[in-house]
Design a protein around this motif. Sequence first.
Motif, PDB file in Angstrom:
ATOM      1  N   ALA A   1       0.950  -0.859  -0.050  1.00 44.75           N
ATOM      2  CA  ALA A   1      -0.193   0.279  -0.171  1.00 44.75           C
ATOM      3  C   ALA A   1       0.665   1.194   0.222  1.00 44.75           C
ATOM      4  CB  ALA A   1      -0.896  -0.024   1.074  1.00 44.75           C
ATOM      5  N   ASP A   2       1.788   1.261   0.724  1.00 39.47           N
ATOM      6  CA  ASP A   2       2.700   2.493   1.218  1.00 39.47           C
ATOM      7  C   ASP A   2       3.535   2.551  -0.376  1.00 39.47           C
ATOM      8  OD1 ASP A   2       1.967   2.747   3.536  1.00 39.47           O
ATOM      9  OD2 ASP A   2       4.662   2.201   4.454  1.00 39.47           O
ATOM     10  N   SER A   3       3.887   1.599  -1.225  1.00 36.43           N
ATOM     11  CA  SER A   3       4.909   1.414  -2.005  1.00 36.43           C
ATOM     12  C   SER A   3       4.158   1.940  -3.431  1.00 36.43           C
ATOM     13  CB  SER A   3       5.562   0.373  -2.848  1.00 36.43           C
ATOM     14  OG  SER A   3       4.660  -0.758  -3.160  1.00 36.43           O
ATOM     15  N   GLU A   4       2.556   1.916  -3.301  1.00 36.36           N
ATOM     16  CA  GLU A   4       1.956   1.893  -4.329  1.00 36.36           C
ATOM     17  C   GLU A   4       1.018   3.336  -4.179  1.00 36.36           C
ATOM     18  OE1 GLU A   4      -0.321  -1.154  -5.314  1.00 36.36           O
ATOM     19  OE2 GLU A   4       1.168  -2.276  -6.405  1.00 36.36           O
ATOM     20  N   ALA A   5       0.914   3.966  -3.600  1.00 33.70           N
ATOM     21  CA  ALA A   5       0.464   5.489  -2.394  1.00 33.70           C
ATOM     22  C   ALA A   5       0.562   5.878  -4.347  1.00 33.70           C
ATOM     23  CB  ALA A   5       1.131   6.166  -1.566  1.00 33.70           C
ATOM     24  N   HIS A   6       1.118   6.852  -5.072  1.00 30.08           N
ATOM     25  CA  HIS A   6       1.194   7.007  -6.471  1.00 30.08           C
ATOM     26  C   HIS A   6       0.730   6.194  -7.716  1.00 30.08           C
ATOM     27  CE1 HIS A   6       2.157  10.685  -3.746  1.00 30.08           C
ATOM     28  NE2 HIS A   6       3.489   9.907  -3.416  1.00 30.08           N
ATOM     29  N   GLY A   7       0.243   5.319  -7.402  1.00 31.15           N
ATOM     30  CA  GLY A   7       0.192   4.666  -8.682  1.00 31.15           C
ATOM     31  C   GLY A   7       0.424   3.044  -8.414  1.00 31.15           C
ATOM     32  N   ALA A   8      -0.352   1.934  -8.841  1.00 31.97           N
ATOM     33  CA  ALA A   8       0.134   0.696  -8.964  1.00 31.97           C
ATOM     34  C   ALA A   8       1.743   0.550  -9.551  1.00 31.97           C
ATOM     35  CB  ALA A   8      -0.808   0.001  -9.650  1.00 31.97           C
ATOM     36  N   LEU A   9       2.647  -0.277  -9.112  1.00 34.20           N
ATOM     37  CA  LEU A   9       3.396  -0.216  -9.640  1.00 34.20           C
ATOM     38  C   LEU A   9       3.721  -1.546 -10.926  1.00 34.20           C
ATOM     39  CD1 LEU A   9       5.936  -0.487  -6.468  1.00 34.20           C
ATOM     40  CD2 LEU A   9       5.321   1.279  -7.394  1.00 34.20           C
ATOM     41  N   VAL A  10       2.947  -2.084 -10.742  1.00 35.21           N
ATOM     42  CA  VAL A  10       2.950  -2.815 -12.099  1.00 35.21           C
ATOM     43  C   VAL A  10       1.540  -3.402 -12.680  1.00 35.21           C
ATOM     44  CG1 VAL A  10       3.545  -5.989 -12.311  1.00 35.21           C
ATOM     45  CG2 VAL A  10       4.640  -4.562 -10.389  1.00 35.21           C
ATOM     46  N   ASP A  11       1.845  -3.484 -13.706  1.00 25.40           N
ATOM     47  CA  ASP A  11       0.565  -3.402 -15.158  1.00 25.40           C
ATOM     48  C   ASP A  11      -0.073  -5.025 -14.620  1.00 25.40           C
ATOM     49  OD1 ASP A  11      -1.457  -2.960 -17.149  1.00 25.40           O
ATOM     50  OD2 ASP A  11      -0.218  -4.126 -18.221  1.00 25.40           O
ATOM     51  N   HIS A  12       0.692  -5.669 -15.461  1.00 26.81           N
ATOM     52  CA  HIS A  12       0.809  -7.964 -15.005  1.00 26.81           C
ATOM     53  C   HIS A  12       1.675  -8.563 -14.106  1.00 26.81           C
ATOM     54  CE1 HIS A  12       1.435  -7.279 -19.510  1.00 26.81           C
ATOM     55  NE2 HIS A  12       1.235  -7.770 -19.951  1.00 26.81           N
ATOM     56  N   ILE A  13       1.491  -9.597 -14.578  1.00 23.25           N
ATOM     57  CA  ILE A  13       2.353 -10.914 -14.039  1.00 23.25           C
ATOM     58  C   ILE A  13       2.074 -11.731 -14.764  1.00 23.25           C
ATOM     59  CG2 ILE A  13       3.476 -11.497 -12.201  1.00 23.25           C
ATOM     60  CD1 ILE A  13       2.424  -9.812 -10.296  1.00 23.25           C
ATOM     61  N   ASP A  14       3.153 -12.559 -15.455  1.00 26.71           N
ATOM     62  CA  ASP A  14       3.261 -13.905 -15.859  1.00 26.71           C
ATOM     63  C   ASP A  14       3.625 -14.027 -14.859  1.00 26.71           C
ATOM     64  OD1 ASP A  14       2.276 -12.547 -19.114  1.00 26.71           O
ATOM     65  OD2 ASP A  14       4.294 -11.859 -19.312  1.00 26.71           O
ATOM     66  N   ARG A  15       3.525 -15.308 -14.696  1.00 27.75           N
ATOM     67  CA  ARG A  15       3.532 -16.247 -14.109  1.00 27.75           C
ATOM     68  C   ARG A  15       3.678 -18.004 -15.039  1.00 27.75           C
ATOM     69  NH1 ARG A  15      -0.267 -17.779  -9.342  1.00 27.75           N
ATOM     70  NH2 ARG A  15       0.797 -19.072  -7.692  1.00 27.75           N
ATOM     71  N   TYR A  16       5.081 -18.830 -14.382  1.00 32.85           N
ATOM     72  CA  TYR A  16       5.244 -20.036 -14.448  1.00 32.85           C
ATOM     73  C   TYR A  16       5.712 -20.594 -14.023  1.00 32.85           C
ATOM     74  CZ  TYR A  16       5.181 -17.542 -19.229  1.00 32.85           C
ATOM     75  OH  TYR A  16       5.143 -16.539 -20.666  1.00 32.85           O
ATOM     76  N   PHE A  17       4.699 -21.923 -13.351  1.00 39.07           N
ATOM     77  CA  PHE A  17       5.806 -23.088 -12.706  1.00 39.07           C
ATOM     78  C   PHE A  17       6.871 -23.735 -13.952  1.00 39.07           C
ATOM     79  CE2 PHE A  17       2.546 -21.471  -9.335  1.00 39.07           C
ATOM     80  CZ  PHE A  17       3.394 -21.134  -8.221  1.00 39.07           C
ATOM     81  N   MET A  18       7.870 -24.932 -13.038  1.00 43.93           N
ATOM     82  CA  MET A  18       8.645 -25.516 -14.111  1.00 43.93           C
ATOM     83  C   MET A  18       9.099 -26.362 -12.893  1.00 43.93           C
ATOM     84  SD  MET A  18      10.741 -21.894 -15.810  1.00 43.93           S
ATOM     85  CE  MET A  18      11.457 -21.434 -14.359  1.00 43.93           C
ATOM     86  N   ASP A  19       9.150 -27.681 -13.573  1.00 39.27           N
ATOM     87  CA  ASP A  19       9.675 -28.402 -13.009  1.00 39.27           C
ATOM     88  C   ASP A  19      11.647 -28.610 -13.738  1.00 39.27           C
ATOM     89  OD1 ASP A  19       7.443 -29.534 -11.958  1.00 39.27           O
ATOM     90  OD2 ASP A  19       6.769 -30.166 -13.026  1.00 39.27           O
ATOM     91  N   SER A  20      12.291 -28.812 -13.213  1.00 36.37           N
ATOM     92  CA  SER A  20      13.586 -29.174 -13.876  1.00 36.37           C
ATOM     93  C   SER A  20      13.654 -30.766 -14.351  1.00 36.37           C
ATOM     94  CB  SER A  20      15.036 -29.659 -13.308  1.00 36.37           C
ATOM     95  OG  SER A  20      14.843 -30.349 -11.472  1.00 36.37           O
ATOM     96  N   THR A  21      13.906 -31.043 -16.075  1.00 36.35           N
ATOM     97  CA  THR A  21      14.610 -31.546 -16.570  1.00 36.35           C
ATOM     98  C   THR A  21      15.072 -33.103 -15.636  1.00 36.35           C
ATOM     99  OG1 THR A  21      15.900 -31.161 -17.731  1.00 36.35           O
ATOM    100  CG2 THR A  21      14.038 -30.625 -18.543  1.00 36.35           C
ATOM    101  N   SER A  22      14.825 -33.618 -16.272  1.00 35.33           N
ATOM    102  CA  SER A  22      15.919 -35.442 -16.097  1.00 35.33           C
ATOM    103  C   SER A  22      17.608 -35.465 -15.952  1.00 35.33           C
ATOM    104  CB  SER A  22      15.466 -36.514 -16.494  1.00 35.33           C
ATOM    105  OG  SER A  22      15.363 -36.616 -17.690  1.00 35.33           O
ATOM    106  N   PHE A  23      18.083 -34.339 -17.007  1.00 38.79           N
ATOM    107  CA  PHE A  23      18.765 -34.005 -17.270  1.00 38.79           C
ATOM    108  C   PHE A  23      19.718 -32.481 -16.658  1.00 38.79           C
ATOM    109  CE2 PHE A  23      16.142 -33.066 -20.431  1.00 38.79           C
ATOM    110  CZ  PHE A  23      16.878 -32.002 -20.960  1.00 38.79           C
ATOM    111  N   SER A  24      18.867 -32.051 -15.668  1.00 41.37           N
ATOM    112  CA  SER A  24      19.274 -30.948 -15.219  1.00 41.37           C
ATOM    113  C   SER A  24      20.297 -31.214 -14.227  1.00 41.37           C
ATOM    114  CB  SER A  24      18.248 -29.997 -14.902  1.00 41.37           C
ATOM    115  OG  SER A  24      17.945 -29.016 -14.110  1.00 41.37           O
ATOM    116  N   ALA A  25      21.224 -30.094 -13.796  1.00 39.64           N
ATOM    117  CA  ALA A  25      21.475 -30.310 -12.749  1.00 39.64           C
ATOM    118  C   ALA A  25      21.413 -29.398 -11.801  1.00 39.64           C
ATOM    119  CB  ALA A  25      22.671 -28.792 -13.317  1.00 39.64           C
ATOM    120  N   LEU A  26      19.642 -29.431 -11.498  1.00 38.50           N
ATOM    121  CA  LEU A  26      19.630 -28.933 -10.762  1.00 38.50           C
ATOM    122  C   LEU A  26      18.750 -30.450  -9.686  1.00 38.50           C
ATOM    123  CD1 LEU A  26      17.016 -25.732 -11.430  1.00 38.50           C
ATOM    124  CD2 LEU A  26      19.047 -26.337 -10.265  1.00 38.50           C
TER     125      LEU A  26
END
Length: 140
Positions: free
Chosen positions: A114-139
């Motif tokens: 609320a404090d950071s957006e006192a003079h208007g919203a900071l973000v127009d919209h958000i794209d969000r992706y959940f990801m799984d590491s692949t079997s060959f990933s270093a993760l």
Amino acid sequence: MKTSYLLFFLCGVVVMLALGTLHGSNAESPRHVYELRLYHVNEGKMDALKARFRDHTDAIFKRYNMQSVGYWSPEDPPSSQNLFIYILEHPSRQEAEKNWAAFQADPEWQKVKADSEAHGALVDHIDRYFMDSTSFSALN
């Protein structure tokens, strides 16, 4: 840079950065889920958004078991002026949803937002992706 190219690039970045930031990972560890978030920032609000993350958001994430893998700003305009990117690591998709709900309900977060957006919203919209590491990933 098109968002789809950025997504592919960031998937590779996750692998490289995770090697330096994640520890104790082995084949017996439970697999985690990664969340890529692309914030499309309103004109003139990038500095305020970065300050909010730097000064408040990241610390509040930690309370809710939301581990930041990293934060990025594109180098080239126009994305450098209106795109903020980060990746979180979660124990599972279900934990991510539960932790996001708790984060959104946090009184400190609500005040900071609320404090950071006192003079208007900071973000127009958000794209969000959940990801799984692949079997060959270093993760894994």
